[in-house]
Design a protein around this motif. Structure first.
Motif, PDB file in Angstrom:
ATOM      1  N   ASP A 285      13.798  18.949  12.127  1.00  0.00           N
ATOM      2  CA  ASP A 285      14.801  18.516  11.157  1.00  0.00           C
ATOM      3  C   ASP A 285      14.323  17.390  10.229  1.00  0.00           C
ATOM      4  OD1 ASP A 285      17.294  18.833  10.053  1.00  0.00           O
ATOM      5  OD2 ASP A 285      18.207  17.266  11.274  1.00  0.00           O
ATOM      6  N   ILE A 286      13.091  17.514   9.692  1.00  0.00           N
ATOM      7  CA  ILE A 286      12.627  16.419   8.841  1.00  0.00           C
ATOM      8  C   ILE A 286      13.148  16.559   7.407  1.00  0.00           C
ATOM      9  CG2 ILE A 286      10.582  15.629  10.082  1.00  0.00           C
ATOM     10  CD1 ILE A 286       8.932  17.350   8.144  1.00  0.00           C
ATOM     11  N   VAL A 287      13.483  15.402   6.869  1.00  0.00           N
ATOM     12  CA  VAL A 287      13.904  15.284   5.478  1.00  0.00           C
ATOM     13  C   VAL A 287      12.902  14.362   4.798  1.00  0.00           C
ATOM     14  CG1 VAL A 287      15.692  14.434   3.918  1.00  0.00           C
ATOM     15  CG2 VAL A 287      16.333  15.590   6.044  1.00  0.00           C
ATOM     16  N   THR A 288      12.234  14.871   3.754  1.00  0.00           N
ATOM     17  CA  THR A 288      11.317  14.028   2.986  1.00  0.00           C
ATOM     18  C   THR A 288      11.750  14.082   1.528  1.00  0.00           C
ATOM     19  OG1 THR A 288       9.511  14.570   4.490  1.00  0.00           O
ATOM     20  CG2 THR A 288       8.899  13.597   2.379  1.00  0.00           C
TER      21      THR A 288
ATOM     22  N   TYR B 112      11.335  12.572  -2.659  1.00  0.00           N
ATOM     23  CA  TYR B 112      10.662  11.812  -3.716  1.00  0.00           C
ATOM     24  C   TYR B 112      11.766  11.134  -4.503  1.00  0.00           C
ATOM     25  CZ  TYR B 112       6.789  14.951  -2.619  1.00  0.00           C
ATOM     26  OH  TYR B 112       5.805  15.660  -1.984  1.00  0.00           O
ATOM     27  N   GLY B 113      11.934   9.844  -4.296  1.00  0.00           N
ATOM     28  CA  GLY B 113      13.058   9.178  -4.925  1.00  0.00           C
ATOM     29  C   GLY B 113      14.355   9.778  -4.411  1.00  0.00           C
ATOM     30  N   LYS B 114      15.177  10.281  -5.331  1.00  0.00           N
ATOM     31  CA  LYS B 114      16.476  10.827  -4.907  1.00  0.00           C
ATOM     32  C   LYS B 114      16.398  12.316  -4.604  1.00  0.00           C
ATOM     33  CE  LYS B 114      20.081   7.770  -6.501  1.00  0.00           C
ATOM     34  NZ  LYS B 114      19.680   6.749  -7.489  1.00  0.00           N
ATOM     35  N   ILE B 115      15.265  12.929  -4.981  1.00  0.00           N
ATOM     36  CA  ILE B 115      15.165  14.379  -4.817  1.00  0.00           C
ATOM     37  C   ILE B 115      14.623  14.711  -3.432  1.00  0.00           C
ATOM     38  CG2 ILE B 115      14.089  16.480  -5.697  1.00  0.00           C
ATOM     39  CD1 ILE B 115      13.782  14.641  -8.361  1.00  0.00           C
ATOM     40  N   GLU B 116      15.399  15.474  -2.684  1.00  0.00           N
ATOM     41  CA  GLU B 116      14.957  15.881  -1.355  1.00  0.00           C
ATOM     42  C   GLU B 116      14.084  17.116  -1.464  1.00  0.00           C
ATOM     43  OE1 GLU B 116      18.236  16.406   1.275  1.00  0.00           O
ATOM     44  OE2 GLU B 116      18.544  14.258   1.550  1.00  0.00           O
ATOM     45  N   ALA B 117      12.816  16.970  -1.084  1.00  0.00           N
ATOM     46  CA  ALA B 117      11.918  18.117  -1.131  1.00  0.00           C
ATOM     47  C   ALA B 117      12.040  18.923   0.151  1.00  0.00           C
ATOM     48  CB  ALA B 117      10.487  17.654  -1.338  1.00  0.00           C
ATOM     49  N   LEU B 118      12.213  18.242   1.266  1.00  0.00           N
ATOM     50  CA  LEU B 118      12.469  18.910   2.544  1.00  0.00           C
ATOM     51  C   LEU B 118      13.873  18.541   2.989  1.00  0.00           C
ATOM     52  CD1 LEU B 118       9.115  18.247   4.465  1.00  0.00           C
ATOM     53  CD2 LEU B 118       9.679  20.107   2.913  1.00  0.00           C
ATOM     54  N   LYS B 119      14.688  19.584   3.229  1.00  0.00           N
ATOM     55  CA  LYS B 119      16.102  19.310   3.534  1.00  0.00           C
ATOM     56  C   LYS B 119      16.409  19.637   4.982  1.00  0.00           C
ATOM     57  CE  LYS B 119      17.065  20.515  -1.220  1.00  0.00           C
ATOM     58  NZ  LYS B 119      17.296  21.659  -2.102  1.00  0.00           N
TER      59      LYS B 119
END
Lengths: 304, 237
Positions: free
Chosen positions: B6-9, B11-18
């Motif tokens: 369940d990783i969330v990564t 870039y700034g406000k944009i979630e690339a991994l949800k």
């Protein structure tokens, strides 16, 4: 002017160029590894030289310098290394990486801070610095004829600078630390993936550059005979000119450009006098920027 | 071996991994497929420690490595062959390999370099050449060899076939199979679905920052995988 006069001017100049080369190497090392300019670099280098005067004053008495000049070089180098690390910590460690103006302005601030400290602690007066050959040899001139001689102190400084450069190149190309430094300079992400700490490498680079600068600062003190805060700006400018002419990030470039600028500068001095000398050096910079912006050894295009 | 939960990564406000969860089995080749911008490279960079996940958990051999720095992760046995190879251009091939072994302090580094030269004869011929002068294929070999110099138990590979000629791609996949046969676990991101499905034991589909399928190559028709890996699922677009 006759040929031998030019020869004399160039010879003196090239030998004095050794400390331009050292300062240029310092700028270029930091630029190479971090892609950033540290404008406080030459000031921190002189800070080291002042520190060596301080240590000598603590040990010596009256007119006597407490330390032999060569030991003072060592003290200066170590102190400047320390100051360079402080500059790194204050100006680079915690400033945002992607915002290049932040670090640049921080180093401008550090420059003036160091300059102010030097001015205040010496009341702005020039401080005597011992000559390198003081008390070692009687006649500090190696005379070849009436018109041509080599100053022993400059020769000593020149040789010392060459040794320092040799040690630096060995460090960069023969040690694991050098491997890490080159890796971070060339491809930072890959360096991290190999387990190299970018922060530690940056700090080490600053210290190494600082040590070279401290050596240069003491050399300038020894060659000129005095240290003064008035030297800070000209040396910063000369160091940057050498860095640009040599090619940003290129160590051989900084060495060649340092000696070149030193030699030419002395010819300009002989031809046009001290008041016009720096104008021609500046002209040289503009010529390079216009016709060979990548410098002597720089790369034309930068690869990602 | 590698458990991503369940990783969330972002870039700034944009979630690339949800909220990505997947696992890589020891001794196997696991592929991560998906369209551009799905978050494949972000997943790799997060595992390698170049990016810190905002939440979630990454465990390697039962040890928590979430948010650790890249040096720690390479030392724990994971090495990444990064996208676009990222060789050190002004270093010799030999020095590139030495840098790959930076995290090691044993005295078998030169032996390992010799072994790399056996495996990659082209690198042997060019060992004193600067890496920037090598061809794309040779640079890819070098990037793989450099990662192997860390003696990883798990090799992460981010699009190793990108921009390479078909013959070189074949060779890269042969190398992947060889390495795996010798016991190295492999987690591979690929655009080349056909080749990837040929070598993979397991694969995952990543679409818009979420895992939408996980299974063995036989579980899904290749056409559907290709469709979803290049274009994404119909219901998501």
């Amino acid at each position: 002017m006759e040929f031998v006069d030019y020869l004399q001017a160039v010879t003196d100049g090239v030998m004095q160029g050794a400390y331009y080369a050292l300062i240029g190497i310092g700028f270029t090392l930091i630029f190479g590894v971090m892609n950033k300019i540290n404008l406080a670099y030459a000031a921190a280098a002189f800070g080291g030289a002042y520190a060596s005067l301080g240590v000598a004053a603590l040990i010596g008495t009256g007119d006597d310098f407490g330390l032999p000049p060569l030991i003072m070089f060592l003290v200066s180098a170590i102190a400047a290394g320390l100051f360079a690390w402080i500059v790194y910590t204050i100006c680079f460690r915690f400033t945002p990486d992607h915002y290049e103006l932040a670090t640049l302005m921080a180093t401008v601030g550090a420059f003036f801070l160091i300059e102010e400290i030097a001015v205040h602690s010496t009341a702005g007066e020039p401080m005597d610095f011992p000559e390198v050959l003081q008390g070692i040899v009687d006649d500090p001139m190696i005379e070849f004829s009436d018109a041509f001689a080599i100053r022993g102190d400059l020769l000593t400084i020149f040789l010392l600078a060459l040794i320092a450069m040799g040690l630096l190149l060995m460090l960069l190309y023969r040690t694991k630390l050098g491997l890490a430094t080159r890796a971070v300079a060339q491809q930072r992400t890959a360096a991290q993936l190999c387990g190299i700490s970018v922060d530690r490498t940056n700090a080490t680079t600053f210290i190494i550059a600082g040590v070279l600068g401290g050596l240069a600062g003491a050399m300038i003190g020894a060659a000129v005979g005095v240290l003064s805060p008035l030297l800070f700006v000209p040396l910063t400018v000369k160091g940057l000119i050498v860095t640009v002419i040599g090619g940003l990030g290129s160590i051989p470039g900084a060495i060649v450009a340092g000696l070149l600028v030193g030699g030419l500068e002395n010819v300009f001095l002989a031809l046009r006098g001290i008041t016009e000398r720096d104008m021609y050096v500046m002209l040289l910079l503009f010529l390079f920027l216009a016709f060979r912006p990548q410098g002597l050894f720089g790369k034309k295009a930068v690869r990602d | 071996m590698l458990e991503i939960t369940d990783i969330v990564t972002s870039y700034g406000k944009i979630e690339a991994l949800k909220g990505v969860s997947l696992s890589v089995a020891p001794g196997k080749i696991t592929c991560l497929l998906g369209p551009n911008g799905a978050g494949k490279t972000t997943t790799m960079m997060t595992v390698a420690g170049l990016l810190k996940p905002r939440r979630g958990n990454i465990a390697f051999e039962e040890r928590n490595i979430t948010g650790r720095d890249p040096g720690h992760i390479v030392q724990s046995g994971i090495a990444l062959v990064p996208e676009n190879r990222l060789v050190f251009p002004d270093m010799t091939v030999h020095d590139n390999l030495r840098t790959g072994a930076y995290s090691r302090s044993d005295d078998e580094i030169e032996d390992d370099i010799a072994r790399m030269f056996e495996r990659f004869p082209r690198l042997h011929e060019r060992q004193e050449q600067h890496a920037g002068t090598l061809s794309g294929g040779e640079q890819q070999m070098l990037a793989v060899a450099r990662a192997l110099m860390a003696r990883p138990k798990l090799l992460l590979m981010d699009e190793p076939s990108l921009g390479l000629a078909p013959l070189i791609v074949e060779e890269i996949f042969r190398i992947i199979r060889d390495l795996n046969a010798e016991g190295t676990s492999i987690f591979l991101v690929e655009q080349n679905v056909h080749q990837a499905l040929k070598v993979a034991h397991y694969f995952y589909l990543l679409e818009q920052g979420r895992v939408t399928f996980g299974g063995s190559p036989g579980d899904l028709e290749e056409d559907e995988v290709i469709q979803r890996a290049y274009l994404g699922s119909a219901e998501q677009t």
